[in-house]
Enzyme design. Structure first.
Site, mmCIF file in Angstrom:
data_model
loop_
_atom_site.group_PDB
_atom_site.id
_atom_site.type_symbol
_atom_site.label_atom_id
_atom_site.label_comp_id
_atom_site.label_asym_id
_atom_site.label_seq_id
_atom_site.Cartn_x
_atom_site.Cartn_y
_atom_site.Cartn_z
ATOM 1 N N ASP A 108 0.722 -1.109 0.066
ATOM 2 C CA ASP A 108 0.081 0.012 -0.047
ATOM 3 C C ASP A 108 0.760 1.411 -0.011
ATOM 4 O OD1 ASP A 108 -2.272 -1.462 0.126
ATOM 5 O OD2 ASP A 108 -2.401 -1.314 2.332
ATOM 6 N N TYR B 98 6.548 -10.169 6.866
ATOM 7 C CA TYR B 98 6.250 -8.714 7.113
ATOM 8 C C TYR B 98 6.718 -8.470 8.603
ATOM 9 C CZ TYR B 98 3.798 -7.486 2.757
ATOM 10 O OH TYR B 98 3.479 -7.407 1.434
#
Length: 236
Positions: free
Chosen positions: A51, A110
């Site tokens: 994003d 992540y």
């Protein structure tokens, strides 16, 4: 010749990683623009999308190079001279012709970084500052996400997908100096899934997280800010 490019980028400067019609200011938009100047017009395929504002210490892409760009060490040097300072090619390696940056990936990792000290302007683009964090509760609740679940209650709409089921292999929290690090490793993630999971950890009780994870009830969750999130590893 097909090659894999290992990228690192500061997501603050980009409107996400994927190319967009509305703007060229994306990670792949910047990369493809520079590649075209070098006579490389083939499409770049990334392991996945990030994003706006999300960073990467290891994003992997693949591209098929024309014959006149066989010197990949030279290509790496030229790219890093021409790319903006927010994007860096860490390495380029030759791969098999059937290698696919997205579909060949087995695991994606992540990290989300939270700092419990007062905010400062030198780190605000790279760390989420939150005080009064209950680390023990987060450390316990993050384990709820481990395993195979239907994460349809932890995703933003807008991307066509075949299934909302994902397998999370690892999910844990640890402290490092004044930071709390949240680590997630899975076979894949849905759009904004990690930011919504972090948002749930920060705002929901254990029973509420479990109900949403079991798709029994959906609570209103604000996604955690993007600046604390890093794509850290792709495993093939």
């Amino acid at each position: 010749m097909r090659v894999a490019l290992y990228l690192a980028y500061n997501g603050t400067h980009f409107f996400g990683s994927q190319t967009q019609k509305e703007t060229a200011n994306t990670v792949l938009g910047e990369l493809e623009n520079v590649l075209k100047k070098l006579g490389i017009k083939q499409k770049v395929v990334a392991s996945g999308r990030t994003d706006k504002g999300v960073h990467a210490t290891m994003q992997v892409c693949h591209i098929d190079l024309p014959p006149y760009w066989s010197d990949i060490k030279k290509l790496q040097k030229v790219l890093n001279k021409m790319l903006c300072n927010a994007l860096h090619v860490k390495k380029i390696i030759q791969v098999n012709d059937d290698f696919h940056a997205r579909y060949s990936a087995k695991k994606r990792s992540y990290r989300y970084i939270i700092k419990t000290t007062p905010s400062n302007p030198f780190e605000k683009d790279f760390i989420t500052f939150l005080q009064n964090i209950d680390f023990k509760t987060i450390e316990q609740n993050i384990r709820l996400f481990i395993g195979e679940h239907d994460f349809k209650q932890f995703m933003k709409t807008g991307s066509p997908i075949k299934s909302t089921r994902r397998v999370i292999y690892k999910a844990f929290a640890y402290k490092h100096k004044n930071c709390i690090i949240l680590h997630f490793e899975a076979n894949g993630f849905l759009r904004s899934q990690i930011r919504l999971m972090v948002g749930a950890l920060l705002t929901l009780q254990q029973e509420e997280i479990q109900k949403q994870l079991d798709c029994e009830q959906k609570y209103k969750i604000k996604p955690a800010p993007p600046n604390g999130l890093y794509l850290s590893k792709i495993t093939y």
